[in-house]
Design a protein around this motif. Sequence first.
Motif, PDB file in Angstrom:
ATOM      1  N   ILE A 149      46.019  30.895 -74.221  1.00 27.58           N
ATOM      2  CA  ILE A 149      46.980  31.748 -74.946  1.00 27.58           C
ATOM      3  C   ILE A 149      46.917  33.167 -74.394  1.00 27.58           C
ATOM      4  CG2 ILE A 149      47.552  32.748 -77.205  1.00 27.58           C
ATOM      5  CD1 ILE A 149      46.666  30.230 -78.525  1.00 27.58           C
ATOM      6  N   ASP A 150      45.688  33.695 -74.186  1.00 27.74           N
ATOM      7  CA  ASP A 150      45.532  35.054 -73.638  1.00 27.74           C
ATOM      8  C   ASP A 150      46.232  35.177 -72.285  1.00 27.74           C
ATOM      9  OD1 ASP A 150      43.839  35.589 -75.760  1.00 27.74           O
ATOM     10  OD2 ASP A 150      42.009  35.207 -74.617  1.00 27.74           O
ATOM     11  N   LEU A 151      45.992  34.171 -71.438  1.00 27.25           N
ATOM     12  CA  LEU A 151      46.540  34.227 -70.078  1.00 27.25           C
ATOM     13  C   LEU A 151      48.069  34.123 -70.108  1.00 27.25           C
ATOM     14  CD1 LEU A 151      43.831  31.912 -68.520  1.00 27.25           C
ATOM     15  CD2 LEU A 151      44.130  34.329 -67.976  1.00 27.25           C
ATOM     16  N   SER A 152      48.581  33.248 -70.985  1.00 22.58           N
ATOM     17  CA  SER A 152      50.036  33.121 -71.109  1.00 22.58           C
ATOM     18  C   SER A 152      50.628  34.414 -71.627  1.00 22.58           C
ATOM     19  CB  SER A 152      50.404  31.985 -72.065  1.00 22.58           C
ATOM     20  OG  SER A 152      49.839  30.794 -71.599  1.00 22.58           O
ATOM     21  N   CYS A 153      49.893  35.062 -72.537  1.00 23.54           N
ATOM     22  CA  CYS A 153      50.356  36.341 -73.083  1.00 23.54           C
ATOM     23  C   CYS A 153      50.491  37.373 -71.950  1.00 23.54           C
ATOM     24  CB  CYS A 153      49.390  36.806 -74.165  1.00 23.54           C
ATOM     25  SG  CYS A 153      49.562  38.520 -74.603  1.00 23.54           S
ATOM     26  N   CYS A 154      49.532  37.368 -71.002  1.00 21.72           N
ATOM     27  CA  CYS A 154      49.595  38.316 -69.867  1.00 21.72           C
ATOM     28  C   CYS A 154      50.875  38.087 -69.062  1.00 21.72           C
ATOM     29  CB  CYS A 154      48.397  38.136 -68.938  1.00 21.72           C
ATOM     30  SG  CYS A 154      46.833  38.519 -69.710  1.00 21.72           S
ATOM     31  N   VAL A 155      51.192  36.802 -68.827  1.00 20.12           N
ATOM     32  CA  VAL A 155      52.401  36.493 -68.049  1.00 20.12           C
ATOM     33  C   VAL A 155      53.638  36.929 -68.832  1.00 20.12           C
ATOM     34  CG1 VAL A 155      53.766  34.623 -67.035  1.00 20.12           C
ATOM     35  CG2 VAL A 155      51.277  34.577 -66.846  1.00 20.12           C
ATOM     36  N   LEU A 156      53.643  36.625 -70.125  1.00 19.09           N
ATOM     37  CA  LEU A 156      54.807  36.988 -70.943  1.00 19.09           C
ATOM     38  C   LEU A 156      55.011  38.506 -70.967  1.00 19.09           C
ATOM     39  CD1 LEU A 156      54.370  34.524 -73.945  1.00 19.09           C
ATOM     40  CD2 LEU A 156      56.220  34.521 -72.274  1.00 19.09           C
ATOM     41  N   ARG A 157      53.904  39.232 -71.099  1.00 14.59           N
ATOM     42  CA  ARG A 157      54.015  40.700 -71.133  1.00 14.59           C
ATOM     43  C   ARG A 157      54.615  41.235 -69.839  1.00 14.59           C
ATOM     44  NH1 ARG A 157      49.449  44.358 -73.465  1.00 14.59           N
ATOM     45  NH2 ARG A 157      47.967  42.764 -73.931  1.00 14.59           N
ATOM     46  N   SER A 158      54.187  40.635 -68.733  1.00 14.76           N
ATOM     47  CA  SER A 158      54.703  41.087 -67.450  1.00 14.76           C
ATOM     48  C   SER A 158      56.212  40.787 -67.350  1.00 14.76           C
ATOM     49  CB  SER A 158      53.898  40.370 -66.362  1.00 14.76           C
ATOM     50  OG  SER A 158      54.454  40.547 -65.127  1.00 14.76           O
ATOM     51  N   LEU A 159      56.633  39.611 -67.822  1.00 15.74           N
ATOM     52  CA  LEU A 159      58.058  39.266 -67.786  1.00 15.74           C
ATOM     53  C   LEU A 159      58.867  40.203 -68.686  1.00 15.74           C
ATOM     54  CD1 LEU A 159      57.827  35.362 -68.114  1.00 15.74           C
ATOM     55  CD2 LEU A 159      58.310  36.641 -66.033  1.00 15.74           C
ATOM     56  N   VAL A 160      58.300  40.486 -69.856  1.00 13.05           N
ATOM     57  CA  VAL A 160      59.006  41.360 -70.798  1.00 13.05           C
ATOM     58  C   VAL A 160      59.161  42.765 -70.199  1.00 13.05           C
ATOM     59  CG1 VAL A 160      58.767  42.522 -73.047  1.00 13.05           C
ATOM     60  CG2 VAL A 160      58.456  40.055 -72.877  1.00 13.05           C
ATOM     61  N   ALA A 161      58.104  43.246 -69.525  1.00 15.48           N
ATOM     62  CA  ALA A 161      58.191  44.573 -68.898  1.00 15.48           C
ATOM     63  C   ALA A 161      59.302  44.583 -67.850  1.00 15.48           C
ATOM     64  CB  ALA A 161      56.845  44.933 -68.252  1.00 15.48           C
ATOM     65  N   ASP A 162      59.429  43.483 -67.097  1.00 12.90           N
ATOM     66  CA  ASP A 162      60.507  43.394 -66.098  1.00 12.90           C
ATOM     67  C   ASP A 162      61.866  43.450 -66.786  1.00 12.90           C
ATOM     68  OD1 ASP A 162      58.694  43.119 -64.017  1.00 12.90           O
ATOM     69  OD2 ASP A 162      58.635  40.933 -64.189  1.00 12.90           O
ATOM     70  N   ALA A 163      61.984  42.713 -67.890  1.00 10.98           N
ATOM     71  CA  ALA A 163      63.275  42.668 -68.593  1.00 10.98           C
ATOM     72  C   ALA A 163      63.611  44.031 -69.192  1.00 10.98           C
ATOM     73  CB  ALA A 163      63.238  41.589 -69.671  1.00 10.98           C
ATOM     74  N   GLU A 164      62.597  44.708 -69.734  1.00 12.24           N
ATOM     75  CA  GLU A 164      62.849  46.022 -70.348  1.00 12.24           C
ATOM     76  C   GLU A 164      63.298  47.011 -69.280  1.00 12.24           C
ATOM     77  OE1 GLU A 164      59.266  46.779 -72.632  1.00 12.24           O
ATOM     78  OE2 GLU A 164      60.203  45.811 -74.389  1.00 12.24           O
ATOM     79  N   HIS A 165      62.680  46.917 -68.122  1.00 10.17           N
ATOM     80  CA  HIS A 165      63.048  47.801 -67.018  1.00 10.17           C
ATOM     81  C   HIS A 165      64.493  47.518 -66.587  1.00 10.17           C
ATOM     82  CE1 HIS A 165      62.329  50.167 -63.390  1.00 10.17           C
ATOM     83  NE2 HIS A 165      63.013  49.229 -62.752  1.00 10.17           N
ATOM     84  N   TYR A 166      64.839  46.247 -66.503  1.00  6.78           N
ATOM     85  CA  TYR A 166      66.168  45.827 -66.022  1.00  6.78           C
ATOM     86  C   TYR A 166      67.265  46.154 -67.044  1.00  6.78           C
ATOM     87  CZ  TYR A 166      69.781  42.427 -64.528  1.00  6.78           C
ATOM     88  OH  TYR A 166      70.935  41.813 -64.135  1.00  6.78           O
ATOM     89  N   LEU A 167      66.958  45.884 -68.321  1.00  9.52           N
ATOM     90  CA  LEU A 167      67.985  46.070 -69.357  1.00  9.52           C
ATOM     91  C   LEU A 167      68.031  47.508 -69.877  1.00  9.52           C
ATOM     92  CD1 LEU A 167      67.283  42.819 -71.428  1.00  9.52           C
ATOM     93  CD2 LEU A 167      69.240  43.224 -69.915  1.00  9.52           C
ATOM     94  N   GLY A 168      66.928  48.243 -69.646  1.00 14.83           N
ATOM     95  CA  GLY A 168      66.875  49.616 -70.149  1.00 14.83           C
ATOM     96  C   GLY A 168      66.775  49.676 -71.660  1.00 14.83           C
ATOM     97  N   GLU A 169      66.237  48.651 -72.269  1.00 12.96           N
ATOM     98  CA  GLU A 169      66.036  48.656 -73.727  1.00 12.96           C
ATOM     99  C   GLU A 169      64.829  47.784 -74.072  1.00 12.96           C
ATOM    100  OE1 GLU A 169      69.908  46.979 -74.701  1.00 12.96           O
ATOM    101  OE2 GLU A 169      68.965  45.050 -75.114  1.00 12.96           O
ATOM    102  N   ALA A 170      64.322  47.966 -75.302  1.00  9.54           N
ATOM    103  CA  ALA A 170      63.151  47.176 -75.707  1.00  9.54           C
ATOM    104  C   ALA A 170      63.540  45.704 -75.842  1.00  9.54           C
ATOM    105  CB  ALA A 170      62.627  47.699 -77.033  1.00  9.54           C
TER     106      ALA A 170
END
Length: 584
Positions: free
Chosen positions: A88-109
């Motif tokens: 779960i911890d490791l999957s959370c790391c991957v998810l966080r990284s994907l979310v950061a990419d999406a936030e950067h791309y979309l310009g919103e939380a």
Amino acid sequence: MSRIVGIDLGTTNSLIAIMEADGPKLIPNSLGQKLTPSVVGVEGDHLLVGMTAKEYQVSHPDRCASVFKRYMGSDWSVTLAGRKMSAIDLSCCVLRSLVADAEHYLGEAVTSAVITVPAYFNEEQRRATIAAGQMAGLKVERIVNEPTAAAIAYGLHEADSQKTAVIIDLGGGTFDVSIVEMFEGVLEIRASAGEIFLGGEDFTDACVSQILNQAGMKFEHTEMQEPLRVSRLRRECEQAKRRLTNEASTEVRLPNSQGEIEPDAPRYAITRETFDLWTKSTLDRILSPIRRALGDAGLKRQEIDEVILAGGASRMPSLIKRIEELFERPTRCTINPDEVVALGAAVNAGILDRHESLSEIVVTDVAPFTMGVEICREIGGEDRDGYYLPIINRNTTIPVSRVERVVTRAANQSKVNVSVYQGESRLVKDNQLLGSFEVTGIPPGPPGQEIDIRFTYDLNGILEAEAVIVKTQKRAAQVFTRHMKNLSENQMKTALDKMQALKAHPRDEEENRLLLKWAERLYMELPHRERNRLDQLITGFEEVLESQDQAQIKIFAEELGAFLKAFDSFEGEQGDYGTSPSDE
Ligand code: AMP
């Protein structure tokens, strides 16, 4: 309210996508790539995720973890640089990284997501996926089965046609088969079956094992004694497997015990035929789930109108050939099999977001397993425990709620223990225990006091059970304590604190970091004469990175990149490394 993203949290690669006005779009990561390897590494107190971690893993297998999706919902953990981490911890790391990419791309939380899982993931694995999402700060709006997401991505283009399709999804670690009926914008999953321990990685491992055998070594022993040799050989075999999709034969070099490939390293030729022979028994394992899904849907192979392929490993010629022979028709793979699940997840997210263009689409799914409780039976005048009473049968359309009535066996029996199982066997010992709870306060009386057991299986594939004493209408606790463990607030907080101690590197430095990790990995593999030149380039690059002089950094990065491309025989692995984010 923020928009809902679609996430394919894969065994080998993960992707994130969003529904736009003109269709689902994949979001590029900080390297401009759509696929983020599901690999996590810890270097000092920094966290590495994706391609950088994948490069680091070849030289530091003990500080990196991959293929952890296979352990979701289990007690498995790994210690990386002194830090114990669960799947779960490791999957959370991957998810966080994907979310950061999406936030950067979309310009919103980004705070809400649809996450896909293998159709054959059990209840515990689904809950673990939700927990990983929550830890990454996401509200998991829906858990969607991967083949269902693939069907949605295909169905979107063909809302007016009517047909029965089978989706064959062979990813890195799991195999799923789903049968779907498509008509007038309705996608009805008729049946799903699969194997959670069968994927492209098993084909690579079979190849690693055969090469080691030929070299007079045993896989498990070598992996323990010489992990660098095995991690490097795995990379060689992975690349060979990919080359064999287009070429008739290729070569694998055997690294030495330090993971180095010396100029005179032994070479093993592999033809497509050899590879197919080595992996035949692995491939044979797809047949039983296909048979089961067809049987449950009440269909013959000849009644399937279309065979759709998904998952990166569905590119293997041996798989395509076997499937085409089985269904006696060509397979279809018009959407990139690596991307189709994430695109479908984005469409599903769009449906939940009430995206205008999707108002006509309806999707129904099924429960992939039978779920029931343990009962006792009278056999030859004797009470015997251990029998299974199914309450929800596999491949029932969800959401579903079903009740079965059970009765007490003894006079004045005041309580019953309800043990909940999932599986297809008539004896509970051969099924998987999901949890148990007690019903107390049964009024005194003769045997035969009635208790209703209700199972409710929701759209996320999560099961809730409840028991009601018919006479008094008293309800019993319906939670599975084992599962709640994943979601308890305290545990979540402890896990989050542990993760927060690990820092992520700044996004805009990711390309340079990958370049360094790639260079360090290649350094290990190069013969001495080229090592010196590479050493100079790495040192020069490290110095300009310190100086923060952006113009110089660019010049040195280009020079180092050119060297790596020229000398790394597996440069293709870097994909479109170094390109700017695509806006496709
Ligand atoms: P996925 O989990 O869907 O990303 O699938 C990844 C799996 O697909 C890995 O096991 C890869 O080795 C495999 N894969 C990707 N490309 C190819 C290819 N060209 N030939 C064979 N297997 C591939």
